[in-house]
Design a protein around this motif. Structure first.
Motif, PDB file in Angstrom:
ATOM      1  N   ARG A 116      -7.263   0.587  -4.640  1.00 29.05           N
ATOM      2  CA  ARG A 116      -7.183   0.203  -3.228  1.00 29.05           C
ATOM      3  C   ARG A 116      -5.818   0.546  -2.654  1.00 29.05           C
ATOM      4  O   ARG A 116      -5.710   1.093  -1.544  1.00 29.05           O
ATOM      5  N   ASP A 117      -4.754   0.248  -3.405  1.00 33.48           N
ATOM      6  CA  ASP A 117      -3.409   0.522  -2.910  1.00 33.48           C
ATOM      7  C   ASP A 117      -3.130   2.020  -2.809  1.00 33.48           C
ATOM      8  O   ASP A 117      -2.444   2.469  -1.886  1.00 33.48           O
ATOM      9  N   MET A 133       0.840  -1.183   0.000  1.00 29.54           N
ATOM     10  CA  MET A 133       0.000   0.000   0.000  1.00 29.54           C
ATOM     11  C   MET A 133       0.882   1.242   0.000  1.00 29.54           C
ATOM     12  O   MET A 133       1.902   1.299   0.669  1.00 29.54           O
TER      13      MET A 133
END
Length: 231
Positions: free
Chosen positions: A40-41, A1
């Motif tokens: 998402r990351d 992330m």
């Protein structure tokens, strides 16, 4: 992330790397999954979904999602203009809100009402292909620099989505043309043509993500009998 404290050059490099990864495939399912993972990351969000418009351009459905149950996925379909995502798709404008309870557009299906939501249109040349929804349960909105990053990424993702959708459409059209030719030949020699039709239907089913397919032809009594069908 991604670390959201990165400097701007590093941030832009990350976006470009993710955009290249998304664009490196012309398989629609692969592109959708890569858009999902990249968003998402970038955001660190708990719920991410990529919604795409159907062929009629009138209904959104989820093409890929993170953080949603199968039951929610099945229920998450919106007419154009309905719900936050439907509004974003219709108007081609982003929505960024921390007050979903007070938003008359909000329909509690995929996003919790206490979440902070960022919905971005996936557009190419003012043509909306779908919506990227990003939600998380935090006390504040997404910061402005992160929103800007996600907007840039969404513009690149939309191009990749358009390219993959075009290739899928071409494959579907080519398969239909092959199948039409087989049906024409079947009127002359069904025993020879049936195995070919079976293979073409298998290809068509794969293109349509597992949808059952069949070809029926009328017999002498005008009753329809199957020429070929997918298992």
């Amino acid at each position: 992330m991604m670390d959201h404290t990165e400097t701007l050059p590093h941030t832009l490099a990350t976006i470009l790397d993710l955009s290249r990864l998304v664009s490196s495939s012309l398989d629609l399912d692969v592109v959708l999954d890569r858009i999902l993972v990249a968003a998402r990351d970038l955001s660190g969000a708990e719920i991410v979904s990529v919604m795409i418009l159907d062929d009629s351009g009138e209904e959104l459905h989820i093409g890929a999602a993170y953080g949603l149950t199968p039951e929610v996925l099945a229920a998450s379909k919106f007419r154009l203009g309905v719900g936050v995502a439907g509004w974003v798709a219709l108007h081609g404008q982003a929505v960024h809100t921390a007050d979903l309870r007070g938003d008359p557009r909000f329909i509690a299906v995929a996003t919790p009402e206490d979440a902070r939501l960022l919905s971005l249109p996936l557009q190419v040349r003012d043509h909306t292909l779908g919506v990227l929804n990003i939600a998380r349960r935090q006390s504040t909105l997404f910061d402005a620099s992160l929103v800007q990053m996600l907007e840039i990424f969404a513009s690149h993702a939309a191009i990749a989505l358009e390219n993959a959708a075009a290739v899928t459409s071409l494959r579907y059209a080519a398969t239909r043309k092959r199948l039409a030719s087989v049906v024409h030949q079947a009127t002359r020699d069904m025993l020879v043509v049936a195995p070919v039709a079976q293979q073409i239907l298998a290809d068509l089913s794969a293109t349509l993500e597992g949808v059952e397919c069949a070809v029926y032809l009328p017999d002498e009594t005008m009753a329809y009998c199957p020429l070929a069908a997918t298992p």
